[in-house]
Design a protein around this motif. Structure first.
Motif, PDB file in Angstrom:
ATOM      1  N   LYS A   1      33.019 -19.039   6.303  1.00  0.00           N
ATOM      2  CA  LYS A   1      32.711 -18.170   5.174  1.00  0.00           C
ATOM      3  C   LYS A   1      31.433 -17.378   5.466  1.00  0.00           C
ATOM      4  O   LYS A   1      30.581 -17.782   6.250  1.00  0.00           O
ATOM      5  CB  LYS A   1      32.532 -18.993   3.903  1.00  0.00           C
ATOM      6  CG  LYS A   1      33.742 -19.833   3.506  1.00  0.00           C
ATOM      7  CD  LYS A   1      34.879 -18.961   3.033  1.00  0.00           C
ATOM      8  CE  LYS A   1      35.962 -19.774   2.315  1.00  0.00           C
ATOM      9  NZ  LYS A   1      36.610 -20.778   3.178  1.00  0.00           N
TER      10      LYS A   1
ATOM     11  N   THR B   1      34.385  -6.552   1.986  1.00  0.00           N
ATOM     12  CA  THR B   1      35.541  -7.395   2.293  1.00  0.00           C
ATOM     13  C   THR B   1      35.184  -8.481   3.310  1.00  0.00           C
ATOM     14  O   THR B   1      35.858  -9.507   3.377  1.00  0.00           O
ATOM     15  CB  THR B   1      36.710  -6.547   2.837  1.00  0.00           C
ATOM     16  OG1 THR B   1      36.279  -5.834   4.008  1.00  0.00           O
ATOM     17  CG2 THR B   1      37.198  -5.557   1.796  1.00  0.00           C
TER      18      THR B   1
ATOM     19  N   TYR C   1      32.597 -10.330   3.179  1.00  0.00           N
ATOM     20  CA  TYR C   1      31.846 -11.399   2.510  1.00  0.00           C
ATOM     21  C   TYR C   1      32.755 -12.214   1.591  1.00  0.00           C
ATOM     22  O   TYR C   1      33.702 -11.687   1.004  1.00  0.00           O
ATOM     23  CB  TYR C   1      30.698 -10.815   1.686  1.00  0.00           C
ATOM     24  CG  TYR C   1      29.655 -10.104   2.511  1.00  0.00           C
ATOM     25  CD1 TYR C   1      28.692 -10.811   3.215  1.00  0.00           C
ATOM     26  CD2 TYR C   1      29.639  -8.713   2.588  1.00  0.00           C
ATOM     27  CE1 TYR C   1      27.733 -10.156   3.977  1.00  0.00           C
ATOM     28  CE2 TYR C   1      28.689  -8.048   3.344  1.00  0.00           C
ATOM     29  CZ  TYR C   1      27.740  -8.770   4.037  1.00  0.00           C
ATOM     30  OH  TYR C   1      26.804  -8.116   4.796  1.00  0.00           O
ATOM     31  N   ASP C   2      32.411 -13.491   1.458  1.00  0.00           N
ATOM     32  CA  ASP C   2      33.147 -14.377   0.565  1.00  0.00           C
ATOM     33  C   ASP C   2      32.412 -14.638  -0.737  1.00  0.00           C
ATOM     34  O   ASP C   2      33.026 -15.037  -1.726  1.00  0.00           O
ATOM     35  CB  ASP C   2      33.413 -15.715   1.269  1.00  0.00           C
ATOM     36  CG  ASP C   2      34.289 -15.542   2.496  1.00  0.00           C
ATOM     37  OD1 ASP C   2      35.509 -15.421   2.338  1.00  0.00           O
ATOM     38  OD2 ASP C   2      33.726 -15.507   3.618  1.00  0.00           O
ATOM     39  N   ALA C   3      31.103 -14.437  -0.734  1.00  0.00           N
ATOM     40  CA  ALA C   3      30.323 -14.719  -1.930  1.00  0.00           C
ATOM     41  C   ALA C   3      28.992 -13.986  -1.876  1.00  0.00           C
ATOM     42  O   ALA C   3      28.514 -13.582  -0.806  1.00  0.00           O
ATOM     43  CB  ALA C   3      30.076 -16.222  -2.079  1.00  0.00           C
TER      44      ALA C   3
ATOM     45  N   PHE D   1      31.497  -6.915  -6.044  1.00  0.00           N
ATOM     46  CA  PHE D   1      31.945  -8.293  -5.813  1.00  0.00           C
ATOM     47  C   PHE D   1      32.820  -8.773  -6.970  1.00  0.00           C
ATOM     48  O   PHE D   1      33.838  -9.439  -6.759  1.00  0.00           O
ATOM     49  CB  PHE D   1      30.735  -9.220  -5.641  1.00  0.00           C
ATOM     50  CG  PHE D   1      30.231  -9.318  -4.237  1.00  0.00           C
ATOM     51  CD1 PHE D   1      30.524 -10.418  -3.447  1.00  0.00           C
ATOM     52  CD2 PHE D   1      29.466  -8.302  -3.688  1.00  0.00           C
ATOM     53  CE1 PHE D   1      30.063 -10.519  -2.139  1.00  0.00           C
ATOM     54  CE2 PHE D   1      28.997  -8.376  -2.382  1.00  0.00           C
ATOM     55  CZ  PHE D   1      29.294  -9.484  -1.604  1.00  0.00           C
TER      56      PHE D   1
ATOM     57  N   LYS E   1      35.364 -11.892  -6.048  1.00  0.00           N
ATOM     58  CA  LYS E   1      34.595 -12.777  -5.179  1.00  0.00           C
ATOM     59  C   LYS E   1      33.570 -13.584  -5.970  1.00  0.00           C
ATOM     60  O   LYS E   1      33.128 -13.176  -7.046  1.00  0.00           O
ATOM     61  CB  LYS E   1      33.891 -11.958  -4.087  1.00  0.00           C
ATOM     62  CG  LYS E   1      34.854 -11.264  -3.123  1.00  0.00           C
ATOM     63  CD  LYS E   1      34.101 -10.434  -2.099  1.00  0.00           C
ATOM     64  CE  LYS E   1      35.064  -9.695  -1.169  1.00  0.00           C
ATOM     65  NZ  LYS E   1      35.717 -10.625  -0.235  1.00  0.00           N
TER      66      LYS E   1
END
Length: 274
Positions: free
Chosen positions: A3, A121, A123-125, A151, A156
């Protein structure tokens, strides 16, 4: 695939534990972490947050253990925060309606936001770290708001701690002006935790004295009639998960904030603490 977390820090001072707490959870999972600041300057911790045994006036007890103080000093001494992403160069600034050729400028602004939506896109958080600094350069920063909104639109995870939660309250769609946490459950710096004096920032000798606004009141209003603010005053920790948001009340909640963000990402946690 590991991640990837985007961590936003104030250039006016972050609280060390509110960074190293979540960072410990992210590092343990092997997550990639990218740091961003309002203008790309390297962020630094507020000096009291690196002071072992520092006594927080409202709590009347130490909030900085020897272990946490060392973790904070280790980050400060490292190059981890060097080369932070410059949010001002990445995210466009919405034009004034009085600007020349406003319509064309607004179209260009929205086109740039589409590009930002593509950029995130990877990034996950997102995590917004607290401390007094966010009061100055994050809470009412339109570019930070647009990044948060990107986000949110992408579904996300968004985490925020202490005064960093103010950014969520003020991140609003330009048309309806409703906060993105309207109808959600959150926590954040409660009224009982507010300083009566000593609210200071890096890069200036200005001491604001009392905090400029009671965050609890703002969060109560922002969440509206169908959401809620949870201060949990009198309880050792307060972390609330109401997907896509994970919010931490203050310094003692930082490590749990990070662990709950990991639980959301790894186990699909959507609700906790209320």
């Amino acid at each position: 695939m590991s991640k990837h977390i985007l961590v936003i820090l104030s250039e006016r001072g972050y609280w060390a534990e509110e960074l190293v707490g979540p960072l410990a959870a992210f590092d343990e999972q092997g997550y990639r972490v990218t740091f961003a600041t309002p203008t790309g300057q390297r962020a630094h911790a507020l000096p009291p947050s690196l002071e072992e045994g520092y006594v927080d006036p409202p709590l009347g007890r130490s909030v900085t253990t020897a272990e946490v103080a060392k973790l904070g000093r280790d980050v400060e001494a490292s190059d981890r925060l060097d080369g932070s992403v410059d949010i001002s160069a990445w995210v466009p600034d919405r034009p004034y309606t009085s600007d020349a050729d406003y319509l064309r400028a607004l179209e260009a602004y929205n086109s740039e936001l589409d590009r930002v939506a593509e950029d995130i896109t990877e990034y996950d958080a997102l995590l917004i770290v607290g401390g007094s600094g966010p009061i100055v350069d994050l809470a009412n920063n339109g570019r930070v708001h647009d990044l948060i909104l990107a986000f949110k639109r992408a579904g996300k995870l968004i985490g925020a701690e202490c005064y960093g939660v103010a950014c969520l309250a003020f991140a609003r769609d330009w048309d309806d002006r409703a906060s993105i946490i309207r109808g959600k459950h959150v926590t954040g710096h409660c009224k009982e935790y507010d300083y009566k004096d000593g609210t200071g920032f890096l890069g200036t000798d200005f001491n604001m004295g009392v905090v400029p606004y009671p965050l609890e009141y703002i969060l109560r209003d922002a969440t509206g009639p169908h959401g809620a603010y949870h201060g949990n005053f009198g309880k050792p920790v307060s972390v609330i998960v109401d997907y896509p948001f994970v919010t931490g009340r203050s310094t003692p909640d930082s490590f749990l904030t990070g662990r709950k963000m990991v639980e959301v990402l790894e186990q699909g946690l959507t609700r906790y603490g209320w």
